[in-house]
Scaffold this motif. Structure first.
Motif, PDB file in Angstrom:
ATOM      1  N   GLU A 146      92.964  69.168 -11.911  1.00  0.00           N
ATOM      2  CA  GLU A 146      93.677  68.695 -10.692  1.00  0.00           C
ATOM      3  C   GLU A 146      93.026  69.327  -9.617  1.00  0.00           C
ATOM      4  OE1 GLU A 146      98.430  68.611 -11.605  1.00  0.00           O
ATOM      5  OE2 GLU A 146      97.555  70.638 -11.786  1.00  0.00           O
ATOM      6  N   ASP A 147      92.357  70.518  -9.498  1.00  0.00           N
ATOM      7  CA  ASP A 147      91.567  71.126  -8.360  1.00  0.00           C
ATOM      8  C   ASP A 147      90.269  70.250  -8.300  1.00  0.00           C
ATOM      9  OD1 ASP A 147      91.298  73.506  -6.790  1.00  0.00           O
ATOM     10  OD2 ASP A 147      89.331  73.433  -7.733  1.00  0.00           O
ATOM     11  N   LEU A 148      89.671  69.830  -9.101  1.00  0.00           N
ATOM     12  CA  LEU A 148      88.507  68.905  -9.080  1.00  0.00           C
ATOM     13  C   LEU A 148      88.995  67.517  -8.500  1.00  0.00           C
ATOM     14  CD1 LEU A 148      85.643  68.057  -9.648  1.00  0.00           C
ATOM     15  CD2 LEU A 148      86.256  67.612 -11.873  1.00  0.00           C
ATOM     16  N   GLY A 149      89.996  66.976  -8.877  1.00  0.00           N
ATOM     17  CA  GLY A 149      90.532  65.696  -8.564  1.00  0.00           C
ATOM     18  C   GLY A 149      90.966  65.903  -6.739  1.00  0.00           C
ATOM     19  N   ASN A 150      91.523  67.022  -6.382  1.00  0.00           N
ATOM     20  CA  ASN A 150      91.935  67.316  -5.363  1.00  0.00           C
ATOM     21  C   ASN A 150      90.484  67.265  -4.370  1.00  0.00           C
ATOM     22  OD1 ASN A 150      94.523  67.041  -5.270  1.00  0.00           O
ATOM     23  ND2 ASN A 150      94.974  69.344  -6.226  1.00  0.00           N
ATOM     24  N   ARG A 151      89.507  67.999  -4.714  1.00  0.00           N
ATOM     25  CA  ARG A 151      88.284  68.106  -4.125  1.00  0.00           C
ATOM     26  C   ARG A 151      87.604  66.708  -3.923  1.00  0.00           C
ATOM     27  NH1 ARG A 151      86.812  72.277  -7.645  1.00  0.00           N
ATOM     28  NH2 ARG A 151      85.074  71.471  -8.351  1.00  0.00           N
ATOM     29  N   LEU A 152      87.885  65.991  -5.171  1.00  0.00           N
ATOM     30  CA  LEU A 152      87.197  64.522  -4.998  1.00  0.00           C
ATOM     31  C   LEU A 152      87.789  63.584  -3.839  1.00  0.00           C
ATOM     32  CD1 LEU A 152      86.896  63.657  -8.702  1.00  0.00           C
ATOM     33  CD2 LEU A 152      84.997  64.247  -7.375  1.00  0.00           C
ATOM     34  N   ILE A 153      89.324  63.628  -3.847  1.00  0.00           N
ATOM     35  CA  ILE A 153      89.999  63.115  -2.784  1.00  0.00           C
ATOM     36  C   ILE A 153      89.630  63.495  -1.483  1.00  0.00           C
ATOM     37  CG2 ILE A 153      92.312  62.769  -1.900  1.00  0.00           C
ATOM     38  CD1 ILE A 153      93.336  63.227  -4.865  1.00  0.00           C
ATOM     39  N   GLY A 201     106.804  62.824 -20.533  1.00  0.00           N
ATOM     40  CA  GLY A 201     107.874  62.280 -19.959  1.00  0.00           C
ATOM     41  C   GLY A 201     108.185  62.570 -18.350  1.00  0.00           C
ATOM     42  N   LEU A 202     106.972  63.458 -17.789  1.00  0.00           N
ATOM     43  CA  LEU A 202     107.225  63.582 -16.547  1.00  0.00           C
ATOM     44  C   LEU A 202     106.472  62.407 -15.501  1.00  0.00           C
ATOM     45  CD1 LEU A 202     106.208  67.352 -16.800  1.00  0.00           C
ATOM     46  CD2 LEU A 202     108.379  66.496 -16.720  1.00  0.00           C
ATOM     47  N   TYR A 203     107.321  61.386 -15.739  1.00  0.00           N
ATOM     48  CA  TYR A 203     106.579  60.136 -15.021  1.00  0.00           C
ATOM     49  C   TYR A 203     106.196  60.402 -13.375  1.00  0.00           C
ATOM     50  CZ  TYR A 203     107.818  58.124 -19.585  1.00  0.00           C
ATOM     51  OH  TYR A 203     108.217  57.845 -20.850  1.00  0.00           O
ATOM     52  N   GLN A 204     107.491  61.098 -12.801  1.00  0.00           N
ATOM     53  CA  GLN A 204     107.036  61.363 -11.479  1.00  0.00           C
ATOM     54  C   GLN A 204     106.034  62.295 -11.033  1.00  0.00           C
ATOM     55  OE1 GLN A 204     110.808  61.896  -8.898  1.00  0.00           O
ATOM     56  NE2 GLN A 204     111.921  61.673 -10.804  1.00  0.00           N
ATOM     57  N   LEU A 205     105.599  62.974 -12.144  1.00  0.00           N
ATOM     58  CA  LEU A 205     104.589  63.855 -11.764  1.00  0.00           C
ATOM     59  C   LEU A 205     103.027  62.996 -12.197  1.00  0.00           C
ATOM     60  CD1 LEU A 205     105.596  67.351 -13.063  1.00  0.00           C
ATOM     61  CD2 LEU A 205     105.576  66.388 -10.731  1.00  0.00           C
ATOM     62  N   ALA A 206     103.439  62.050 -12.876  1.00  0.00           N
ATOM     63  CA  ALA A 206     102.187  61.408 -13.346  1.00  0.00           C
ATOM     64  C   ALA A 206     101.714  60.260 -12.493  1.00  0.00           C
ATOM     65  CB  ALA A 206     102.453  60.618 -14.774  1.00  0.00           C
ATOM     66  N   GLU A 207     103.029  59.789 -11.776  1.00  0.00           N
ATOM     67  CA  GLU A 207     102.808  58.757 -10.899  1.00  0.00           C
ATOM     68  C   GLU A 207     101.717  58.953  -9.692  1.00  0.00           C
ATOM     69  OE1 GLU A 207     105.359  55.768  -8.232  1.00  0.00           O
ATOM     70  OE2 GLU A 207     106.268  56.624  -9.925  1.00  0.00           O
ATOM     71  N   PRO A 208     101.774  60.183  -8.801  1.00  0.00           N
ATOM     72  CA  PRO A 208     100.950  60.290  -7.962  1.00  0.00           C
ATOM     73  C   PRO A 208      99.487  60.212  -8.226  1.00  0.00           C
ATOM     74  CG  PRO A 208     102.631  61.854  -7.977  1.00  0.00           C
ATOM     75  CD  PRO A 208     102.956  60.972  -9.161  1.00  0.00           C
ATOM     76  N   TRP A 209      99.200  60.783  -9.578  1.00  0.00           N
ATOM     77  CA  TRP A 209      97.767  60.887  -9.976  1.00  0.00           C
ATOM     78  C   TRP A 209      97.246  59.572 -10.292  1.00  0.00           C
ATOM     79  CZ3 TRP A 209      94.882  64.810  -9.121  1.00  0.00           C
ATOM     80  CH2 TRP A 209      95.348  66.024  -8.953  1.00  0.00           C
ATOM     81  N   SER A 210      97.984  58.801 -10.813  1.00  0.00           N
ATOM     82  CA  SER A 210      97.563  57.329 -11.188  1.00  0.00           C
ATOM     83  C   SER A 210      97.418  56.365 -10.048  1.00  0.00           C
ATOM     84  CB  SER A 210      98.632  56.707 -12.086  1.00  0.00           C
ATOM     85  OG  SER A 210      98.257  55.495 -12.837  1.00  0.00           O
ATOM     86  N   GLN A 211      98.399  56.778  -9.111  1.00  0.00           N
ATOM     87  CA  GLN A 211      98.196  56.095  -7.820  1.00  0.00           C
ATOM     88  C   GLN A 211      96.734  56.474  -7.087  1.00  0.00           C
ATOM     89  OE1 GLN A 211     101.905  57.020  -5.870  1.00  0.00           O
ATOM     90  NE2 GLN A 211     102.836  54.977  -6.377  1.00  0.00           N
ATOM     91  N   GLU A 212      96.427  57.652  -7.205  1.00  0.00           N
ATOM     92  CA  GLU A 212      95.103  58.167  -6.495  1.00  0.00           C
ATOM     93  C   GLU A 212      94.093  57.738  -7.176  1.00  0.00           C
ATOM     94  OE1 GLU A 212      94.870  59.770  -3.877  1.00  0.00           O
ATOM     95  OE2 GLU A 212      96.603  60.670  -3.102  1.00  0.00           O
ATOM     96  N   CYS A 213      94.206  57.508  -8.617  1.00  0.00           N
ATOM     97  CA  CYS A 213      93.287  56.854  -9.191  1.00  0.00           C
ATOM     98  C   CYS A 213      92.757  55.490  -8.581  1.00  0.00           C
ATOM     99  CB  CYS A 213      93.380  56.701 -10.650  1.00  0.00           C
ATOM    100  SG  CYS A 213      92.225  56.256 -11.646  1.00  0.00           S
TER     101      CYS A 213
END
Length: 887
Positions: free
Chosen positions: A428-435, A472-484
């Motif tokens: 997540e930290d790497l992903g946020n740096r990429l963003i 099953g934590l779809y609401q937490l998964a969705e932002p990362w999939s959208q950011e992808c």
């Protein structure tokens, strides 16, 4: 008429539609698991803590009054240390202590994961209304166990008060302590306690304690020691760094230390062009620079390397793996990375960093370390100035993170999720740096951020998405999939395979939640883009056709699905001459479409072709062969050809047991399907132990809520229901329904099935007032889910009609039976078993409604009169004789 009785279609290929044959996963909880209050304080706290007695007292007084309290101050002033010392010194005043870190991960996600570890089943819907993340967190806090003492919650290093507002409990039984660099906070929300630097006296005392009782340098050079503390602006972090430096240099005089520190501070001040740190922190930076200069080259390299990790919780074994293996399996890859560190060398370098206070131990977690945020910032500066080594270290780190992200399959088990949970904060930290880096880049100068190849970037986001989605934590998964999607669109202008893939994956996430209207345009975009990218035949085009077909298939839009499945099959055959796994998968999927419509004669040859092809492709045992055996068995089972189905189910089960030692979802699926075969024949004693084995295996495989656990609960409930064991069936149906509501926000086919099944149970017991609203909810949900005709909608219409019929409400039942029959005629055909059943139901109803001819009515009246004339005298005589006998 309960449905969803257990046969799933086990569709294999790039796309697997739910409702197809998958089967078991997750854990059933008999009611809610009992939480136990815990006192989790992650940090040991300094044994040299001084000078904060007044602040400790103020914190305690404000918390006892029920205020939210924020320890606010700049980096390096000791906010986390003060919170740690408070929690340890006053822990006897609290019934439980929970500690969260805002920088480590999403705060809401961290709180939800905290409760999931205790087995708490977190609802996503209550009272028919979707719960926001804030409401889910609030619900979790409401389930925290009662205690005569208040509960302390620490939110460390909060960067955004809006995030904090999403997770703080609104209950005066909790005490909330926050550390933050933010100042001038809203007094209506939180009581701010500003934390300043140490007083000169306390700063000197801290330096003396750090050096130890046997070291007399402070007493022998008090003036120099005082000047050192002043040079460091009395910041605890700076004094700790200098203390660590002096401990490692026992012969260094304090005057020499002061001179070096002043020179370094002047240098840093002259270099300070951008106000990235405050003037008061220049002393700390100077102390860091001196400490840095005394480190061995390998310790310096390790410090730079550690700056790439999320600083709050670093598992040392993970560092060793990344540094020595880094996801590379061959020697050539290791040479390319230019890293030749051994485990012993790294352990020695770690000791240097630890002794110099650049690395701190996390006491409650053996083998875990943390880095102060300001120290990490200094380390990142050193990384940026390291030239080519920066690229080597960043590439090594990113390569390892990507390798871990690729480990998780689309449907990971709890064991697989557990295996990467310590990596996710760093992903997540790497992903946020990429963003952040991509957002700063101009459209003309898009770069490969953090030395991650552009074609590998998506894996970072996909790994985090699967981690949350698998729980099953779809609401937490969705932002990362959208950011992808966002990141891929920023990196690749126009059409690109990774953009298409990210669109497809986001569509799949929506699809798994039953959000078909959100999924369809994304699947279409992915398909159109793939067609533009690859002219003519291409595996990606075939895959995209298959996925969109699967979406239509799941909605009962068979006429839309069939041509797409056929196109995918024909394209795959052209691409791969002879036998090929993709061809077999395409045959299987088209067969399942026909199977869903009751077109068994069309489905059977395709299932057989897929099975034979897979047998030729894979010698011996193979998962795809087992799946084909299972699917063909399911086809025979549905036609009542039990003697043909049973050996195939058994072959699939035995093959899966040989392939997967111990627990595995495919084994649980086979147990479930064989149980259903026995159930269909009324062999309940044979079915029950298999259903129980499937359920227990799934609970071991998947902790918390999971669709397969809910299905397994539902199947066992239906077995009991069919035997009239309503008291055993009802709690299982309720557990399956509640689990599905938590798993799937809004409308979902599985939720509708559970509503329907529970309604059927009530209906069978004559509990019509309880059954009717559930039947109606199931019907309305299915109408929203499936536009036009669909078998499940027809089933719901039939079931609701049956409820009205049972109550003699024939006028309400008739139009529903008519609608159901017309729908089945159109989609399943007049000879389908379901169509035939509904036609019979309607015929029975019409017989009840049909007026009888006059001659029949008069004949009935005559018979009644005749019976009275003949029977009444005999009845009266029997009464008279009976009375005589009594007398």
């Amino acid at each position: 008429m309960p449905e969803d009785s257990g046969k799933f279609a086990d569709k294999i290929g790039v796309y697997v539609a739910p409702g197809g044959q998958a089967s078991v996963n997750n854990q059933i909880i008999e009611g809610q698991k009992q939480l136990r209050p815990t006192k989790y304080i992650p940090y040991r706290g300094s044994v040299h803590f001084v000078g904060r007695e007044q602040e400790l007292a103020i914190v305690h007084e404000d918390l006892q009054r029920g205020n939210y309290v924020a320890i606010a101050g700049m980096g390096g002033v000791g906010k986390t240390e003060l919170a740690t010392q408070y929690a340890r010194q006053y822990q006897q005043d609290y019934g439980g202590i929970a500690w969260f870190n805002d920088r480590k991960t999403n705060l809401a996600a961290e709180v939800l994961e905290f409760f999931l570890k205790f087995g708490l089943e977190i609802p996503q819907e209550l009272g028919g209304r979707l719960l926001s993340l804030k409401e889910q967190v609030a619900w979790c806090w409401s389930k925290y166990p009662d205690s005569p003492l208040p509960i302390l919650i620490v939110f460390d290093d909060v960067t955004d008060l809006a995030n904090l507002g999403e997770v703080v409990p609104n209950d005066n039984h909790f005490r909330v302590l926050v550390t933050t660099r933010l100042r001038h906070l809203d007094p209506n929300f939180i009581q701010e306690i500003p934390l300043d630097v140490l007083s000169p006296e306390k700063a000197l005392e801290l330096l003396k304690r750090l050096l130890g009782d046997k070291d007399r340098r402070v007493e022998n050079a008090t003036e120099a020691a005082t000047a050192i503390c002043e040079c460091l602006e009395y910041l605890p972090l700076g004094i700790e760094l200098v203390g660590g430096f002096l401990t490692g240099e026992p012969n260094l005089s304090l005057n020499t230390m002061l001179r070096r520190l002043q020179e370094r501070k002047l240098t840093e001040e002259s270099l300070q062009r951008e106000k990235t740190i405050g003037q008061s922190q220049l002393g700390v930076k100077a102390a860091f620079a001196l400490t840095w200069s005394e480190l061995d080259p390998l310790a310096q390299q390790l410090g730079r390397f550690l700056s790439l990790f999320s600083p709050q919780l670093i598992l040392w074994d993970l560092v060793l793996w990344v540094a020595t293996d880094g996801g590379e399996e061959d020697e050539e890859g290791k040479e390319e990375r230019q890293l030749t560190w051994s485990e012993n060398e790294l352990n020695e370098a770690k000791k240097q960093l630890y002794k110099r206070n650049l690395l701190q131990l996390v006491e409650e977690r053996e083998g875990y370390y943390k880095i102060h945020a300001l120290v990490r910032w200094f380390l990142q500066e050193q990384l940026a100035a390291s030239g080519e080594m920066q690229s080597v270290l960043e590439t090594t780190f990113a390569t390892a993170m990507i390798a871990v992200a690729q480990i998780l399959p689309n449907s990971p088990t709890s064991e697989q999720i557990e295996s990467i949970k310590d990596v996710v904060p760093h992903l997540e930290d790497l992903g946020n740096r990429l963003i952040a880096e991509i957002n700063q880049a101009t459209e003309e100068q898009i770069i490969s951020p953090a030395s991650v190849p552009n074609d590998q970037v998506a894996w970072i986001f996909e790994g985090v998405t699967r981690f949350y989605q698998g729980q099953g934590l779809y609401q937490l998964a969705e932002p990362w999939s959208q950011e992808c999607v966002n990141v891929c669109q920023a990196l690749f202008t126009g059409d690109h395979p990774d953009v298409a893939s990210s669109l497809n994956n986001l569509a799949g996430l929506y699809y798994s939640q039953g959000l078909y209207s959100e999924a369809e345009p994304l699947y279409n975009q992915a398909l159109e883009m793939t067609k533009r990218l690859f002219t003519g035949d291409h595996p990606n085009v075939a895959s995209s056709l298959n996925n969109l077909a699967g979406l239509y298939d799941s909605q009962g839009l068979y006429s839309e699905a069939e041509p797409l499945y056929n196109q995918a099959l024909e394209m795959t055959k052209r691409l791969f001459t002879g036998d090929h796994p993709n061809v077999a998968s395409s045959l299987n999927n088209l067969a399942f479409l026909y199977f869903s419509q009751g077109l068994y004669s069309e489905a059977e040859p395709l299932y057989n072709q897929a099975l034979e092809m897979r047998k030729r492709l894979f010698t011996g045992d193979h998962p795809n062969v087992a799946n084909s055996l299972n699917n063909l068995a399911g086809l025979y089972d549905s036609q009542g050809l039990y003697s043909e189905a049973e050996p195939l189910y058994n072959q699939a089960l035995e093959m899966r047991k040989r392939l997967f030692t111990g627990d595995h979802p495919d084994v649980a699926s086979s147990l479930n399907n064989l149980a259903f075969l026995y159930f269909s024949q009324g062999l309940y004693s044979e079915a029950e132990p298999l259903y129980n084995q499937a359920l227990e295996m799934t609970k071991r495989l998947f902790t918390g809520d999971h669709p397969d656990v809910a299905s397994s609960l539902n199947n066992l409930a239906f077995l009991y229901f069919s035997q009239g064991l309503y008291s055993e069936a009802e709690p299982l149906y309720n557990q399956a329904l509640e689990m599905r509501k938590r798993l799937f926000t809004g409308d979902h086919p599985d939720v509708a099935s559970s509503l329907n099944n529970l309604a059927g149970l009530y209906d069978s017991q004559g509990r019509y007032s309880e059954a009717e609203p559930l039947y109606n909810q199931a019907l309305e949900m299915r109408k929203r889910l499936f536009t036009g005709d669909y078998p499940d909608v027809a089933s719901s219409l039939n079931n609701l009609a049956g409820l009205y019929f049972s109550q003699g409400l024939y006028s309400e039942a008739e139009p529903l039976y008519n609608q159901a029959l017309e729908m089945c005629d159109r989609i399943l055909g007049v000879n389908h078993p379901t169509t035939t059943t509904i036609r019979k139901n309607l015929a029975i109803l019409r017989r009840q409604l049909a007026p009888r001819p006059i001659w029949k009515r008069r004949l009935g009246q005559f018979v009644k009169i005749l019976l009275r004339i003949v029977i009444l005298p005999f009845y009266l005589l029997w009464r008279f004789v009976k009375q005589l006998i009594r007398n």
